[in-house]
Design a protein around this motif. Structure first.
Motif, PDB file in Angstrom:
ATOM      1  N   GLN A 411       0.842  -1.194   0.000  1.00  9.09           N
ATOM      2  CA  GLN A 411       0.000   0.000   0.000  1.00  9.09           C
ATOM      3  C   GLN A 411       0.871   1.236   0.000  1.00  9.09           C
ATOM      4  N   GLN A 412       0.317   2.306  -0.567  1.00  9.88           N
ATOM      5  CA  GLN A 412       1.074   3.554  -0.606  1.00  9.88           C
ATOM      6  C   GLN A 412       0.620   4.496   0.482  1.00  9.88           C
ATOM      7  N   PHE A 413       1.579   5.161   1.079  1.00  5.39           N
ATOM      8  CA  PHE A 413       1.280   6.146   2.112  1.00  5.39           C
ATOM      9  C   PHE A 413       2.033   7.421   1.775  1.00  5.39           C
ATOM     10  N   THR A 414       1.673   8.487   2.468  1.00  3.23           N
ATOM     11  CA  THR A 414       2.370   9.732   2.195  1.00  3.23           C
ATOM     12  C   THR A 414       2.682  10.454   3.498  1.00  3.23           C
ATOM     13  N   THR A 415       3.427  11.554   3.389  1.00  4.87           N
ATOM     14  CA  THR A 415       3.816  12.315   4.571  1.00  4.87           C
ATOM     15  C   THR A 415       2.666  13.215   5.004  1.00  4.87           C
ATOM     16  N   GLY A 422      11.288  11.631   7.679  1.00  2.00           N
ATOM     17  CA  GLY A 422      11.265  10.253   8.183  1.00  2.00           C
ATOM     18  C   GLY A 422       9.836   9.785   8.362  1.00  2.00           C
ATOM     19  N   MET A 423       9.636   8.490   8.334  1.00  2.00           N
ATOM     20  CA  MET A 423       8.295   7.971   8.567  1.00  2.00           C
ATOM     21  C   MET A 423       8.402   6.730   9.445  1.00  2.00           C
ATOM     22  N   VAL A 424       7.641   6.749  10.541  1.00  2.00           N
ATOM     23  CA  VAL A 424       7.655   5.595  11.443  1.00  2.00           C
ATOM     24  C   VAL A 424       6.698   4.547  10.897  1.00  2.00           C
ATOM     25  N   VAL A 425       7.203   3.353  10.714  1.00  2.00           N
ATOM     26  CA  VAL A 425       6.350   2.251  10.281  1.00  2.00           C
ATOM     27  C   VAL A 425       6.129   1.349  11.488  1.00  2.00           C
ATOM     28  N   HIS A 426       4.897   1.280  11.923  1.00  2.00           N
ATOM     29  CA  HIS A 426       4.568   0.471  13.097  1.00  2.00           C
ATOM     30  C   HIS A 426       3.665  -0.672  12.652  1.00  2.00           C
ATOM     31  N   ALA A 427       4.209  -1.893  12.662  1.00  2.00           N
ATOM     32  CA  ALA A 427       3.453  -3.056  12.188  1.00  2.00           C
ATOM     33  C   ALA A 427       2.663  -3.665  13.344  1.00  2.00           C
ATOM     34  N   LEU A 428       1.401  -3.975  13.074  1.00  2.00           N
ATOM     35  CA  LEU A 428       0.509  -4.480  14.121  1.00  2.00           C
ATOM     36  C   LEU A 428      -0.233  -5.696  13.637  1.00  2.00           C
ATOM     37  N   LYS A 447      14.048   6.483   6.883  1.00  2.00           N
ATOM     38  CA  LYS A 447      14.692   7.808   6.891  1.00  2.00           C
ATOM     39  C   LYS A 447      15.080   8.191   5.474  1.00  2.00           C
ATOM     40  N   GLY A 448      15.426   9.468   5.325  1.00  2.00           N
ATOM     41  CA  GLY A 448      15.979   9.917   4.055  1.00  2.00           C
ATOM     42  C   GLY A 448      14.941  10.294   3.012  1.00  2.00           C
ATOM     43  N   ILE A 449      13.695  10.556   3.454  1.00  8.90           N
ATOM     44  CA  ILE A 449      12.696  11.045   2.514  1.00  8.90           C
ATOM     45  C   ILE A 449      13.076  12.501   2.192  1.00  8.90           C
ATOM     46  N   PRO A 450      13.201  12.864   0.911  1.00  8.40           N
ATOM     47  CA  PRO A 450      13.584  14.251   0.614  1.00  8.40           C
ATOM     48  C   PRO A 450      12.500  15.213   1.101  1.00  8.40           C
ATOM     49  N   PRO A 451      12.899  16.360   1.670  1.00 14.56           N
ATOM     50  CA  PRO A 451      11.893  17.297   2.183  1.00 14.56           C
ATOM     51  C   PRO A 451      11.015  17.807   1.043  1.00 14.56           C
ATOM     52  N   MET A 452       9.707  17.678   1.223  1.00 11.82           N
ATOM     53  CA  MET A 452       8.762  18.226   0.238  1.00 11.82           C
ATOM     54  C   MET A 452       7.447  18.505   0.952  1.00 11.82           C
ATOM     55  N   PRO A 453       6.559  19.231   0.292  1.00  9.57           N
ATOM     56  CA  PRO A 453       5.304  19.559   0.969  1.00  9.57           C
ATOM     57  C   PRO A 453       4.550  18.294   1.384  1.00  9.57           C
ATOM     58  N   GLU A 477      10.670   4.589  -0.459  1.00  9.71           N
ATOM     59  CA  GLU A 477      10.249   5.919  -0.883  1.00  9.71           C
ATOM     60  C   GLU A 477      10.400   5.948  -2.397  1.00  9.71           C
ATOM     61  N   LEU A 478       9.296   6.190  -3.100  1.00  5.54           N
ATOM     62  CA  LEU A 478       9.305   5.940  -4.547  1.00  5.54           C
ATOM     63  C   LEU A 478      10.043   6.998  -5.348  1.00  5.54           C
ATOM     64  N   THR A 479      10.069   8.275  -4.873  1.00  4.68           N
ATOM     65  CA  THR A 479      10.730   9.286  -5.695  1.00  4.68           C
ATOM     66  C   THR A 479      12.246   9.127  -5.665  1.00  4.68           C
ATOM     67  N   THR A 480      12.789   8.586  -4.556  1.00  7.17           N
ATOM     68  CA  THR A 480      14.247   8.440  -4.468  1.00  7.17           C
ATOM     69  C   THR A 480      14.681   6.992  -4.553  1.00  7.17           C
ATOM     70  N   GLY A 481      13.755   6.075  -4.334  1.00 14.24           N
ATOM     71  CA  GLY A 481      14.123   4.666  -4.351  1.00 14.24           C
ATOM     72  C   GLY A 481      14.788   4.187  -3.069  1.00 14.24           C
ATOM     73  N   ILE A 482      14.770   5.026  -2.016  1.00  9.61           N
ATOM     74  CA  ILE A 482      15.328   4.591  -0.722  1.00  9.61           C
ATOM     75  C   ILE A 482      14.465   3.464  -0.175  1.00  9.61           C
ATOM     76  N   GLU A 483      15.104   2.391   0.241  1.00 10.40           N
ATOM     77  CA  GLU A 483      14.340   1.236   0.679  1.00 10.40           C
ATOM     78  C   GLU A 483      14.889   0.667   1.972  1.00 10.40           C
ATOM     79  N   GLN A 484      13.998   0.228   2.820  1.00 10.91           N
ATOM     80  CA  GLN A 484      14.414  -0.477   4.032  1.00 10.91           C
ATOM     81  C   GLN A 484      13.605  -1.745   4.156  1.00 10.91           C
TER      82      GLN A 484
END
Lengths: 616, 205
Positions: A411-415, A422-428, A447-453, A477-484
């Protein structure tokens, strides 16, 4: 050759089984004459560890140092422990893991370590019984176990030195044993009431495919609860206050009472309690049923829910084709009547409810070992939905309960804030709407999401559940391809490092114990090899030249000598050397016997007996 | 395509390499229909779908690869995950329709946002009021009637969708009608779930 085994790691009893040469599952006798090993572990003051019947019999005397029903603590955090389970145990409150303090606080053990002790004994008994090392293993878990509980069970297997092929849900394993035995087709409900857990699964059996349609359960409901209510009544009737110490004695008495009332209407016995007191237990079956009825009725909603999820509850409830009972607590007549009233038919009880899970586990272990069987396939589900926490603490479900595993969803999420990096991913895991009501599995920060609105970043979260029902999460993160990517390690579970450390410690700590185990295993293996070679000399001695035979006999002599020592490494080395020296002999024998056996037969008659090379 | 293991030629339909019998990855660009060996289309026989699912599961399931190489184990896990996803999506007629719409370039969620149907919404409001009242009074008879009514409407919607997909080449207008039908079905699914406690939970799309 190492043989695969199946283990039913139960709350009150555990079993190990394997599939014999005639393709039939068999349980291993582990404790005297019994196949059931009580899931009891006694940590002795001298550092020794006792497991099984002996530990259970001493439990009333050494209540703090003897851990019973450890399964109730598996994968749980300190805050999850129910007051009635705390019992007399002492807890080591340091750290985020549940640790039981034994031996006056000199030693503290995690539930994973306690379970591993039980598994070690089962593994050893299996090796002795099979006269050789054990191979891969299937461990069963309650279908309703969450990710953390599954992970903990797998860790315990690893800690016990088992090669865990797969975790299989208990009701599914039971269905496998049952379905194969009866060659059944149709829709079946498996009602599994064990010592500490309750599960119900609805399965569809078609041509050997066991497809789980739905599952439900309560990991905190079982025969233990019957014993507890009966024990409390007995203590009250004897004007005894319910101290944890007396309660444990009374629970043992309650077990006897309950088992007796399965077959008789009335019981009256005196039971010795610790401290020289005597407990008079007088109870009729009606009394017993009145006491346990509320516990039994707690299973109703779960069964109806599973029928509903399977799409079988509408229009007054289309009947299932059969109901199978699993677990010792289903021997109770009230439970049988209750099951009949829920499903509208007499439950099937042809197989022993105590052993059927282990037998199914053995069948599955054997099938996995052989690269699958053409006649059986298990298609299991995850018992509880997996989700991610959203703003405001609500849970967005990503994989729904009863999805066939392995499963994956993205699923896709946004800031939600401008410039958020950064975005906290909390799995439940769980069905409730709010994160605080679900089980927290893991939390990490991308971490490492480029700053944007706010609302412009695109973060894709993928949940993948493997065939054991264990979750892995990745965020990208799809715009930069950063993956964890993380393999979810439960919030209250052991980290990889901790399992590693325990493995090292268990080997150091119990160095002698391990040596002893290997010694037993390799001596048995050595004995087997010598015996088989000697009988081969008698039958096929002419296949060897005198020189060749002397060459092998020299090895056998060396092996015999090594076996009189305690040096298991030497025994192992001599076994390998003997094996190597007799290889050519074994091949010649094989050729001779195949040639003889094939005379007068068609080749395809042997097809089923020859294993393809990739099975080795 | 060539086999990753022995480099011999492998056809797009080959699950295993014909030469070395090793499990192959899913061909690039394959959709959920092809995961079950079906061609893209709305009309699917449920019994056939189930039989295909079982047959493919037997071929691909990780249980068959416990002793295989790491690469084959990974492929088995990936392909089985995909197969399970495909079966879950295609066996439910409305999920299947939503998926087909997406393949045809119409995201049913996005498109539905632009729909305006005040008459339908009015009807839904009335229905929900009736439902709330019946639930409050535990009026089982009315609840059963509401559930049956909503199921009938769902059946009609399913028929409409099937008819629209059956058109030789559903045009823009037909596709938008399907989007609208699926959006309406969502309301009735919720009504069924609330009016009939024995109904299985609605599947997300």
């Amino acid at each position: 050759m190492a043989r695969a085994i199946g283990i039913d790691l139960g709350t009150t009893n555990s079993l190990v089984a394997y599939v014999d040469d005639r393709n039939r599952p068999q349980v291993v006798v582990v404790d005297g004459k019994k196949a059931l090993l009580p899931s009891a572990v006694h940590y002795r003051m001298d550092g020794g560890i006792e497991v099984g019947g002996a530990a259970k019999r001493g439990a009333a005397e050494k209540p703090v140092d003897t851990i019973l029903s450890v399964k109730r603590f598996m994968g749980r955090g300190p805050g999850d422990i129910q007051p009635e389970d705390r019992g007399i145990y002492h807890f080591d409150e340091t750290g985020s893991l549940v640790k039981l303090a034994v031996n006056h606080g000199k030693r503290s053990v995690t539930p994973v370590e306690v379970s591993a002790e039980i598994l070690r004994v089962l593994k050893r008994r299996a090796a002795e019984h099979l006269s050789g090392p054990v191979g891969g293993c299937v461990l069963t878990v309650p279908a309703y176990f969450d990710d953390a509980q599954r992970q903990a069970t797998k860790d315990a297997g690893r800690l016990a030195g088992l090669d865990v092929f797969r975790l299989v849900n208990e009701p599914t394993a039971a269905a496998l044993a049952y379905g194969l035995d009866k060659r059944s087709q149709g829709t079946f409900a498996i009602y599994d009431l064990g010592g500490g857990t309750f599960d119900v699964s609805i399965l569809k059996l078609t041509d050997g495919v066991f497809e789980v349609l739905s599952t439900g359960g309560d990991t905190h409901l079982g025969g233990d609860d019957f014993d507890r209510v009966v024990a409390e009544r007995l203590l009250a009737e004897n004007d005894l206050s319910s101290s944890p110490m007396l309660l444990r004695g009374a629970i043992a008495a309650a077990q006897k009472v309950r088992e007796a009332l399965t077959y008789q209407e009335m019981i009256e016995i005196d039971v010795d309690l610790p401290g020289g007191r005597i407990l008079r237990a007088k109870l009729s079956r009606d009394d017993l049923e009145a006491l346990i009825r509320p516990v039994v009725e707690r299973t109703t909603e779960t069964c109806l829910g599973a029928l509903r999820d399977a799409g079988l509850a509408q229009n007054g409830g289309k009947k299932v084709d059969g109901v199978v009972l699993v677990g010792g607590a289903t021997r109770t007549p009230l439970v049988r009547r209750h099951v009949k009233s829920i499903f509208g038919q007499e439950p099937l009880t042809d197989l022993d409810p105590d052993t059927v899970v282990a037998l199914g586990a053995a069948v599955q272990a054997d099938a996995l070992d052989k690269g699958g069987r053409d006649d059986v396939l298990l298609l299991d589900v995850i018992p509880l939905s997996l989700g991610v926490e959203m703003m405001g603490g609500v849970v967005e479900k990503i994989i729904l309960r009863n999805s066939t595993i392995p499963a994956s969803a993205t699923q896709q999420f946004t800031t939600y804030a401008d410039g958020q990096t950064g975005m906290v991913v909390h799995a439940l895991q769980g069905e409730r709407e709010l994160a605080r009501d679900c089980r927290s599995l893991a939390r990490f920060t991308l971490k490492g999401i480029p700053p944007m609105p706010a609302g412009l970043a695109r973060v894709e979260i993928t949940y993948s559940v493997d065939a054991d029902g264990i979750l892995a999460v990745s965020a990208k993160e799809l715009t930069t391809g950063i993956e964890q990517k993380i393999q979810v390690k439960a919030t209250y579970g052991l980290s990889e490092d901790e399992v590693e450390r325990m493995l090292v410690e268990s080997i150091e700590h119990a160095g002698e114990d391990v040596a002893e185990r290997f010694l037993v295993e390799w001596r048995i293996e050595g004995e087997r090899i010598i015996q088989s070679l000697e009988s081969a000399f008698q039958v096929d001695g002419e296949l060897l030249s005198p020189d060749e035979r002397a060459h092998i006999e020299k090895r056998i002599k060396g092996l015999r000598e090594a076996m009189t020592t305690d040096d298991y490494l030497a025994i192992k080395a001599w076994i390998e050397s003997t094996d190597g020296a007799s290889k050519a002999f074994a091949e010649r024998r094989m050729n001779k016997h195949i040639a003889r056996a094939m005379a007068g037969h068609r080749v395809d008659e042997f097809a089923g007996q020859v294993r393809p090379p990739d099975d080795q | 395509m060539n086999c990753w293991s022995c480099q011999k030629a492998v056809g797009p339909e080959d699950v295993f390499c014909p030469a070395c019998r090793v499990l192959q990855p899913e061909p690039p660009g394959a959709d959920l229909f092809s995961a079950l060996g079906l061609s893209r289309g709305y009309d699917i026989d449920p019994d056939d779908l189930e039989a295909r699912f079982r047959a493919r599961s037997r071929q691909l399931h990780p249980d068959r690869f416990a002793r295989a190489s790491a690469r084959e184990r990974r492929l088995s896990l990936e392909r089985t995950t995909r197969l399970n996803d495909a079966y879950r999506t295609l066996k439910d007629v409305r999920r299947r329709a939503a998926y087909l719409l997406k393949l045809l370039g119409k995201d049913p969620v996005v498109e539905a946002r632009t729909l305006h149907d005040p008459e339908f919404l009015e009807e839904q409001l009335e229905l929900r009021e009736m439902l709330a009242l019946a639930r409050e009074k535990s009026d089982q008879r009315t609840l059963a009637l509401i559930a049956t009514g909503a199921r009938d409407r769902l059946a009609a919607i399913d028929e409409e969708v099937a008819r629209l997909f059956a058109e030789a080449d559903p045009g823009e207008e037909a596709l938008l009608s399907i989007v609208s039908a699926l959006a309406r079905s969502r309301y009735f699914e919720n009504v069924v779930a609330e009016a009939d406690p024995t109904a299985p939970p609605a599947q997300p799309r």
